[in-house]
Design a protein around this motif. Structure first.
Motif, PDB file in Angstrom:
ATOM      1  N   HIS A  26       0.842  -1.206   0.000  1.00 10.65           N
ATOM      2  CA  HIS A  26       0.000   0.000   0.000  1.00 10.65           C
ATOM      3  C   HIS A  26       0.870   1.246   0.000  1.00 10.65           C
ATOM      4  CE1 HIS A  26       0.717   1.092   4.242  1.00 10.65           C
ATOM      5  NE2 HIS A  26       0.618  -0.192   4.526  1.00 10.65           N
ATOM      6  N   ASP A  27       0.222   2.389  -0.238  1.00  7.70           N
ATOM      7  CA  ASP A  27       0.935   3.669  -0.303  1.00  7.70           C
ATOM      8  C   ASP A  27       0.690   4.541   0.922  1.00  7.70           C
ATOM      9  OD1 ASP A  27      -1.662   4.584  -0.611  1.00  7.70           O
ATOM     10  OD2 ASP A  27      -1.336   5.566  -2.536  1.00  7.70           O
ATOM     11  N   ARG A  29      -2.255   4.932   2.149  1.00  3.32           N
ATOM     12  CA  ARG A  29      -3.669   5.297   2.081  1.00  3.32           C
ATOM     13  C   ARG A  29      -4.541   4.175   1.557  1.00  3.32           C
ATOM     14  NH1 ARG A  29      -2.447  11.198  -0.738  1.00  3.32           N
ATOM     15  NH2 ARG A  29      -1.637  12.226   1.125  1.00  3.32           N
ATOM     16  N   GLN A  30      -4.014   3.431   0.579  1.00  2.00           N
ATOM     17  CA  GLN A  30      -4.795   2.362  -0.031  1.00  2.00           C
ATOM     18  C   GLN A  30      -3.852   1.343  -0.671  1.00  2.00           C
ATOM     19  OE1 GLN A  30      -7.175   4.228  -3.057  1.00  2.00           O
ATOM     20  NE2 GLN A  30      -5.423   5.134  -4.100  1.00  2.00           N
ATOM     21  N   PRO A  31      -4.331   0.113  -0.862  1.00  2.00           N
ATOM     22  CA  PRO A  31      -3.491  -0.877  -1.552  1.00  2.00           C
ATOM     23  C   PRO A  31      -3.219  -0.446  -2.988  1.00  2.00           C
ATOM     24  CG  PRO A  31      -5.343  -1.932  -0.421  1.00  2.00           C
ATOM     25  CD  PRO A  31      -5.604  -0.452  -0.397  1.00  2.00           C
ATOM     26  N   TYR A  32      -2.059  -0.845  -3.485  1.00  2.00           N
ATOM     27  CA  TYR A  32      -1.759  -0.598  -4.891  1.00  2.00           C
ATOM     28  C   TYR A  32      -2.663  -1.467  -5.778  1.00  2.00           C
ATOM     29  CZ  TYR A  32       2.554   1.811  -3.498  1.00  2.00           C
ATOM     30  OH  TYR A  32       3.457   2.683  -2.959  1.00  2.00           O
ATOM     31  N   MET A  69      -8.353  -0.995   4.934  1.00  2.21           N
ATOM     32  CA  MET A  69      -8.124  -0.592   3.542  1.00  2.21           C
ATOM     33  C   MET A  69      -8.863  -1.492   2.552  1.00  2.21           C
ATOM     34  SD  MET A  69      -4.045   0.253   3.394  1.00  2.21           S
ATOM     35  CE  MET A  69      -3.294   1.635   4.261  1.00  2.21           C
ATOM     36  N   GLY A  70      -9.528  -2.514   3.084  1.00 10.80           N
ATOM     37  CA  GLY A  70     -10.297  -3.393   2.217  1.00 10.80           C
ATOM     38  C   GLY A  70      -9.651  -4.716   1.887  1.00 10.80           C
TER      39      GLY A  70
END
Length: 287
Positions: A26-27, A29-32, A69-70
Motif C-alpha cells: 500500500h501507499d 492510504r490504499q493498496p496498490y 483498507m479493504g
C-alpha cells in the motif's frame, strides 16, 4: 538483473513470501492496484505469505489498518512489525540493552503508536529531565512529518542528558501517496548528530527480524523463501543478511527515486552502492 512485471514467475520458485507493506502492498492510504488479486493467486497456489514491516506499532494494529483498507485477512498468514518486536523487548527485557533502559520514557511519536509501550510497565513522561530513555516512533502531527527542524529542541535536550534512544522504525523516509515524509530513523540520525549516546534501532535491516517471520510462515528452508521490498537499505539488505533471496519492488520509495521507466544500469549501481544483490526487480505487486 532480471526485471519482472509481476509475481507469477516467483510463484514457480518459492513457497514463502515475506512482503514489506508500505511502498509494496500500500501507499499509506490504499493498496496498490492488483495487490489483492496477486495475494489471492499466491494463496490459491498454496504459498505462505507474511508481512514484515518497520511500522512502529504492534502487529494487530497493522492488521486492522490493512483490513480497513479493504484487504481480506485471509490473504496473509501473519504480520510482524518493528513495533511488535520492540514491544516484546520492552515487555520481557530479554536483551541487555533493553534491560538497562529503565522504565521512564519520553515518547516522540503520534498517539497511534502507543500500542508499543502499552502493558510493558513503562511510564511515559513529558520532559527530558524526567526520562531515563527516549522512545522514538516517528514524527508527530503537531510538529509535522516533512521538516526535521521542529524536533531539534526536544532531541537536543535529550542528548544533553545522554539518554539512550530506542528507534522503533529504522526507515528514514516513506512515501505517503506522492509525498516523501520523515520516519523515526531520520530523527535517530539527528539525535546522534546532536551528541545522543546511542540509538537502538529495531527493525529491518537487522537479520534478527526474520526468525519470527519464519515462524509465522511455518517454513524453515530459507532457499524456498523470497522477500520483496522497495528499500535497498532496509528490505533488501535485511533479507540478504538473513540468507533470504530479495526482490526489489520498484514502487514506493523506488518509484520516487527512479520514476516510471527505471534505468537498469542505474538500478544496478544503486544496489551495488548499498551492497545488495537482489535476484530481480518487480514492477509492482501484481500477478
Amino acid at each position: 538483473m532480471r526485471m519482472l512485471d509481476g509475481v507469477a514467475p516467483l510463484a514457480e520458485r518459492y513457497d514463502g513470501f515475506i512482503l514489506d507493506l508500505w511502498g509494496v502492498v500500500h501507499d499509506g492510504r490504499q493498496p496498490y492496484p492488483g495487490v489483492a488479486d496477486a495475494l489471492g493467486r499466491l494463496k490459491a497456489a498454496g504459498k505462505r505469505i507474511a508481512f514484515l514491516s518497520n511500522a512502529p506499532r504492534r502487529s494487530f494494529v497493522v492488521d486492522a489498518l490493512l483490513t480497513g483498507m479493504g484487504l481480506d485477512r485471509a490473504l496473509w498468514d501473519g504480520t510482524m512489525t518493528s513495533g511488535e518486536l520492540a514491544w516484546r523487548h520492552l515487555k520481557h527485557r530479554d536483551r541487555a540493552d533493553f534491560a538497562a533502559l529503565g522504565t521512564r520514557a519520553l515518547h516522540i511519536g503520534p498517539e497511534r503508536d502507543l500500542s508499543v509501550p502499552a502493558e510493558t510497565g513503562l511510564v511515559l513522561v513529558d520532559r527530558a529531565e524526567d526520562a531515563e530513555f527516549v522512545l522514538n516512533t516517528g514524527p508527530e502531527p503537531a510538529r509535522g512529518n516533512t521538516d526535521i527542524e521542529p524536533y531539534r529542541a526536544a532531541l537536543t535536550a535529550c542528548a544533553a542528558r545522554h539518554l539512550p534512544m530506542v528507534c522503533v522504525n529504522p526507515d528514514r523516509h516513506v512515501m505517503v501517496g506522492d509525498q516523501r515524509v520523515l520516519c523515526a530513523g531520520a530523527l535517530a540520525d539527528l539525535y546522534l548528530a546532536l551528541g545522543g549516546p546511542m540509538a537502538i534501532e529495531i527493525g529491518k535491516p537487522d537479520p534478527a527480524c526474520y526468525p519470527p517471520v519464519l515462524e509465522l510462515l511455518g517454513l524453515s528452508d530459507r532457499s524456498r523463501i523470497v522477500a520483496i521490498g522497495d528499500s535497498p537499505h532496509t528490505d533488501l539488505a535485511g533479507a540478504q543478511a538473513a540468507g533470504i533471496d530479495a526482490v526489489w519492488a520498484l514502487t514506493g520509495l523506488a518509484a520516487h527515486a527512479h520514476g516510471a521507466t527505471p534505468d537498469p544500469e542505474r538500478l544496478a549501481a544503486e544496489a551495488a552502492a548499498e551492497g545488495v544483490r537482489p535476484v530481480a526487480t518487480l514492477a509492482a505487486l501484481r500477478w
